[in-house]
Design a protein around this motif. Structure first.
Motif, short mmCIF file in Angstrom:
data_model
loop_
_atom_site.label_atom_id
_atom_site.label_comp_id
_atom_site.label_asym_id
_atom_site.label_seq_id
_atom_site.Cartn_x
_atom_site.Cartn_y
_atom_site.Cartn_z
N PRO A 132 0.76 -1.26 0.27
CA PRO A 132 0.21 -0.07 0.06
C PRO A 132 0.74 1.26 0.17
CG PRO A 132 0.11 -0.88 2.00
CD PRO A 132 0.49 -2.02 1.29
N ARG A 133 1.99 1.32 0.62
CA ARG A 133 2.91 2.34 0.55
C ARG A 133 3.30 2.85 -0.90
NH1 ARG A 133 7.50 0.01 4.23
NH2 ARG A 133 7.10 -1.85 2.63
N ALA A 134 3.57 1.80 -1.47
CA ALA A 134 4.00 2.27 -3.15
C ALA A 134 2.84 2.63 -3.67
CB ALA A 134 4.46 0.91 -3.95
N MET A 135 1.56 2.17 -3.47
CA MET A 135 0.09 2.68 -3.93
C MET A 135 0.29 3.91 -4.00
SD MET A 135 -2.32 -0.34 -3.16
CE MET A 135 -2.14 -2.26 -3.81
N GLU A 136 0.42 4.48 -2.48
CA GLU A 136 0.16 5.91 -2.15
C GLU A 136 1.08 6.67 -2.96
OE1 GLU A 136 0.14 8.78 1.70
OE2 GLU A 136 1.83 7.15 1.26
N LEU A 137 2.26 6.42 -3.18
CA LEU A 137 3.39 7.05 -3.61
C LEU A 137 3.12 7.11 -4.95
CD1 LEU A 137 6.50 6.56 -1.72
CD2 LEU A 137 5.33 8.86 -1.93
N LEU A 138 2.63 6.06 -5.88
CA LEU A 138 2.22 6.22 -7.21
C LEU A 138 1.23 7.17 -7.41
CD1 LEU A 138 2.47 2.38 -8.52
CD2 LEU A 138 3.88 4.37 -9.22
N GLY A 139 0.21 7.34 -6.55
CA GLY A 139 -0.80 8.27 -6.58
C GLY A 139 -0.15 9.44 -6.70
N GLU A 140 0.77 9.76 -5.62
CA GLU A 140 1.65 11.07 -5.78
C GLU A 140 2.28 11.45 -6.81
OE1 GLU A 140 1.61 13.40 -3.53
OE2 GLU A 140 1.13 12.33 -1.50
N ILE A 141 2.90 10.36 -7.78
CA ILE A 141 3.55 10.42 -8.89
C ILE A 141 2.86 10.96 -9.97
CG2 ILE A 141 4.86 9.18 -10.56
CD1 ILE A 141 6.33 7.77 -8.28
N TYR A 142 1.63 10.31 -10.01
CA TYR A 142 0.64 10.54 -11.24
C TYR A 142 0.17 12.19 -10.79
CZ TYR A 142 1.00 6.27 -13.66
OH TYR A 142 1.30 5.15 -14.39
N ALA A 143 -0.15 12.65 -9.43
CA ALA A 143 -0.64 13.84 -9.39
C ALA A 143 0.34 14.81 -9.60
CB ALA A 143 -1.04 13.96 -7.90
N ARG A 144 1.66 14.65 -9.45
CA ARG A 144 2.85 15.57 -9.87
C ARG A 144 3.41 15.39 -11.18
NH1 ARG A 144 7.64 14.98 -6.38
NH2 ARG A 144 8.10 17.22 -6.85
N GLY A 145 3.29 14.35 -11.93
CA GLY A 145 3.84 14.05 -13.19
C GLY A 145 5.45 14.04 -12.99
N ALA A 146 5.61 13.07 -12.05
CA ALA A 146 6.94 12.64 -11.82
C ALA A 146 7.40 11.51 -12.50
CB ALA A 146 7.34 12.60 -10.31
N GLY A 147 8.01 11.78 -13.63
CA GLY A 147 8.50 10.62 -14.44
C GLY A 147 7.58 10.08 -15.43
N VAL A 148 6.47 10.56 -15.07
CA VAL A 148 5.19 10.18 -15.85
C VAL A 148 4.30 11.44 -16.26
CG1 VAL A 148 4.98 8.01 -14.89
CG2 VAL A 148 3.78 9.55 -13.83
N GLU A 149 3.34 11.00 -17.32
CA GLU A 149 2.52 12.01 -17.52
C GLU A 149 1.36 12.34 -16.40
OE1 GLU A 149 -0.82 13.52 -20.92
OE2 GLU A 149 0.86 11.59 -21.39
N ARG A 150 0.89 13.68 -16.15
CA ARG A 150 0.35 13.91 -14.99
C ARG A 150 -1.24 13.29 -15.21
NH1 ARG A 150 0.26 19.70 -12.29
NH2 ARG A 150 1.96 18.96 -11.04
N ASN A 151 -1.52 12.79 -14.40
CA ASN A 151 -3.00 11.98 -14.64
C ASN A 151 -3.73 11.91 -13.13
OD1 ASN A 151 -5.13 10.10 -14.78
ND2 ASN A 151 -4.07 9.41 -16.89
N TYR A 152 -4.58 12.93 -12.94
CA TYR A 152 -5.20 13.06 -11.68
C TYR A 152 -6.08 11.53 -11.48
CZ TYR A 152 -3.36 17.67 -10.66
OH TYR A 152 -2.80 18.58 -10.61
#
Length: 636
Positions: free
Chosen positions: A288-308
């Motif tokens: 679940p910790r990785a799930m949360e940070l993937l959520g952060e990553i998509y919200a910020r567009g960090a290394g991926v295209e931003r996707n809310y």
């Protein structure tokens, strides 16, 4: 040299400082608010539509150019491919002159080439004279440090002023710290507020990231081998073992590798692509910790295209596994209306309450913003203040920023610019300009002491206590090998001692008890300055106030011999006893001192006392560190 009056108890603020791990939650705070700090009634409230209070601002994009967040960053000097705007060639000849001059200067500091340093500083001065703001900031550093230029505080301040007015953030840090040292809180608070806001803009939406503290490369007089061992990046055995376990399919190790690359920890450079890779592997195993940070990553567009939408999906999956900090991210998305049908303050409040109920500091902070603004709830400034304090005491950085803002504006709390300044400063030091510490540490680990000293000296000017003590330690520890260069050529012993003395003094002002002890030693022995027992005693008093046993012993000795303090055998014994209470390792030196004291008191005219008085200075010089029995203390 200004005298700092550190009376934090009067501020109702206790800073619990110490050598922290390389990464941790924010430097521990205990905010103790008394009734005197609170307003009788919230007669001043934040305006509903003021942008100053938009505390659910969009998360900083990971793709934001460093120049946007930190105008004046030294990144283009070290990382030539950081962005197209920071390439090796530009349309502005002043920029080219500045960049080439900075690279040549750092190379000269590394190799110890005074002629090359002088040539590079001339290029920087030429760019500064032509109005280049970042060159003006660099030139101000040279004048302030006495590096390749005659030391001149007025000229340093002037050039920093020009650079800050033009938007250079590092010069704003220098000016803010200068005003802070002079107790000019009305000026310091305005600058630190702007800097703290820039730092907060890059924070995450769900939970605070680990703090990347500047590493203290020394522990007392010796190298801090344990902290340095944990900072060697891919060469660190711990990192290698974790990566091996991750490749073997260990979910916790996969998550750990993702965190290391996402934040750039343990000496690794941030690498969003590798972070996404490892988090994606970890979520395959339902972490679940990785799930949360993937959520952060998509919200910020960090290394991926931003996707809310994807951010919402990952945060929802994490929350369903009772990972409560993910509720903060979900609440944020409902506040903003991102990745969901529409804004919904009621749902946002429910998610924030779930996070707060499960002791997530972010939940308290986010609820505080809702009540401060009256978003989906009845506005309640008193409750908002309480929630902010709860989050701040848990180390939530946005909460510290919010409490600082309330003290600055006198909302909920009585206006207190001194408190606001100190809190803003703590948050501001997490800004992107703190990347200087990483480059300095990398240089030291590679054995490039000259480059490390140059970079730590720059950070010291910005007001970082750890950098001040690191630079001072390098000057003392390595002597001529520190590549200390002064106004013309290498530093003389006097220049080096004075520079180290100034840095230790600044560190001691900010609560570094070891620095205060060394300042006392410098005055006691006349190292780099004239011998002055009274100022030595003042420095030891400062260290003693922080429960430093060595300082207590020294004060006892000075009272025993009437050096800088009144001759008082009773006070001498009290200090000796306190030293032993604080540090049991002091048993042997304290026993010797108490024996001496008993002889002086009961046999003042005896042959033994006369021998003791005649040999005391020799004993002091042979075994004590002004006048602490350092060797005996450590060996006991």
């Amino acid at each position: 040299m200004p005298r700092r009056r550190w009376t934090l108890s009067a501020l109702s603020l206790l800073l619990l400082l110490g050598l922290l791990p390389i990464t941790s939650s924010l430097r521990p705070f205990v905010l103790v608010i008394t009734k005197d700090d609170l307003k009788d009634s919230p007669d001043s409230e934040p305006p509903d539509d003021s942008p100053d209070w938009d505390d659910f601002d969009d998360p900083g994009s990971a793709s934001d150019d460093d120049e946007d967040r930190d105008p004046g960053s030294w990144r283009p000097v070290f990382e030539t491919s950081s962005s197209s705007s920071n390439s090796s060639s530009s349309d502005d000849p002043r920029e080219d002159l500045y960049i080439s001059g900075m690279r040549a200067m750092i190379s000269a500091a590394s190799s110890g080439d005074p002629d090359a340093l002088d040539s590079a500083s001339s290029d920087i001065e030429a760019a500064a004279s032509a109005g280049h703001r970042h060159a003006q900031s660099a030139l101000a550093f040279l004048f302030g440090t006495g590096l390749a230029r005659p030391q001149s505080r007025p000229r340093s301040f002037l050039y920093h002023h020009f650079a800050a007015e033009a938007g250079n953030m590092q010069s704003k840090m220098v000016l803010a710290y200068t005003y802070f040292r002079q107790d000019l809180y009305d000026k310091a608070v305005a600058l630190y507020a702007e800097l703290a806001e820039a730092a907060v803009a890059s924070f995450l939406i769900s939970k605070e990231p680990p703090v990347i503290e500047p590493v203290r490369i020394h522990s007392g007089t010796e190298e801090n081998k344990e902290a340095l061992r944990k900072s060697r990046g891919e060469d660190d055995e711990g990192v290698q073992i974790t990566e091996y376990q991750a490749h073997k399919g260990n979910a916790a190790a996969m998550y750990a590798m993702g965190v290391l690359y996402y934040y750039g920890l343990r000496g690794l450079r941030p690498d969003y692509a590798k972070a996404v890779y490892w988090f994606s592997k970890a979520v395959e195993k339902r972490d679940p910790r990785a799930m949360e940070l993937l959520g952060e990553i998509y919200a910020r567009g960090a290394g991926v295209e931003r996707n809310y939408t994807k951010a919402f999906e990952w945060l929802t999956l994490a929350s369903r596994q009772q990972y409560y900090s993910a509720y903060n991210g979900l609440g944020y998305l409902y506040v903003k209306g991102y990745g969901v049908e529409k804004k919904n303050f009621t749902k946002a409040r429910e998610y924030f309450e779930k996070a707060a109920e499960n002791k997530e500091p972010g939940g308290h902070y986010n609820l505080g913003v809702l009540y401060l603004k009256g978003m989906g709830v009845k506005k309640d400034v008193t409750l908002a203040c309480k929630l902010f304090l709860t989050a701040a005491n848990a180390g939530q950085p946005k909460a510290l920023y919010q409490v600082a803002k309330l003290f600055q504006k006198g909302i909920g709390f009585k206006k207190n610019l001194q408190m606001a300044t100190l809190l803003y400063k703590t948050v501001a030091e997490r800004g992107p300009w703190s990347s200087l510490s990483r480059w300095a540490l990398e240089s030291y680990l590679k054995g490039d002491v000259g480059k490390a000293l140059f970079l730590y000296s720059r950070m010291a000017e910005l007001g970082y206590e750890v950098a001040q003590s690191n630079a001072a330690w390098l000057l003392d520890k390595y002597g001529e090998q520190s590549m200390c260069m002064g106004e013309s050529g290498f530093c003389t012993d006097t220049e080096r001692h004075l520079r180290a003395h100034s840095l230790w003094w600044q560190a001691s002002e900010q609560g570094n008890e070891h620095a205060a002890l060394l300042i006392g030693d410098a005055y006691y022995y006349g190292r780099g300055t004239e011998r002055d027992y009274e100022r030595a005693a003042e420095a030891y008093m400062h260290a003693q106030s922080q429960s430093n046993a060595q300082a207590m012993f020294n004060l006892g000795y000075m009272h025993e011999h009437g050096q800088g303090l009144p001759l008082d055998l009773h006070l001498a014994k009290r200090y000796y006893d306190q030293a032993l209470e604080i540090d049991p390792a002091a048993k042997l030196p304290v026993t010797l001192a108490l024996t001496s004291l008993w002889i002086r008191k009961n046999h003042a005219d005896s042959l033994l006392a006369g021998f003791r008085r005649g040999s005391s200075e020799r004993f002091n010089n042979a075994t004590l560190s002004c006048p602490l029995c350092m060797g005996l203390w450590q060996d006991n």
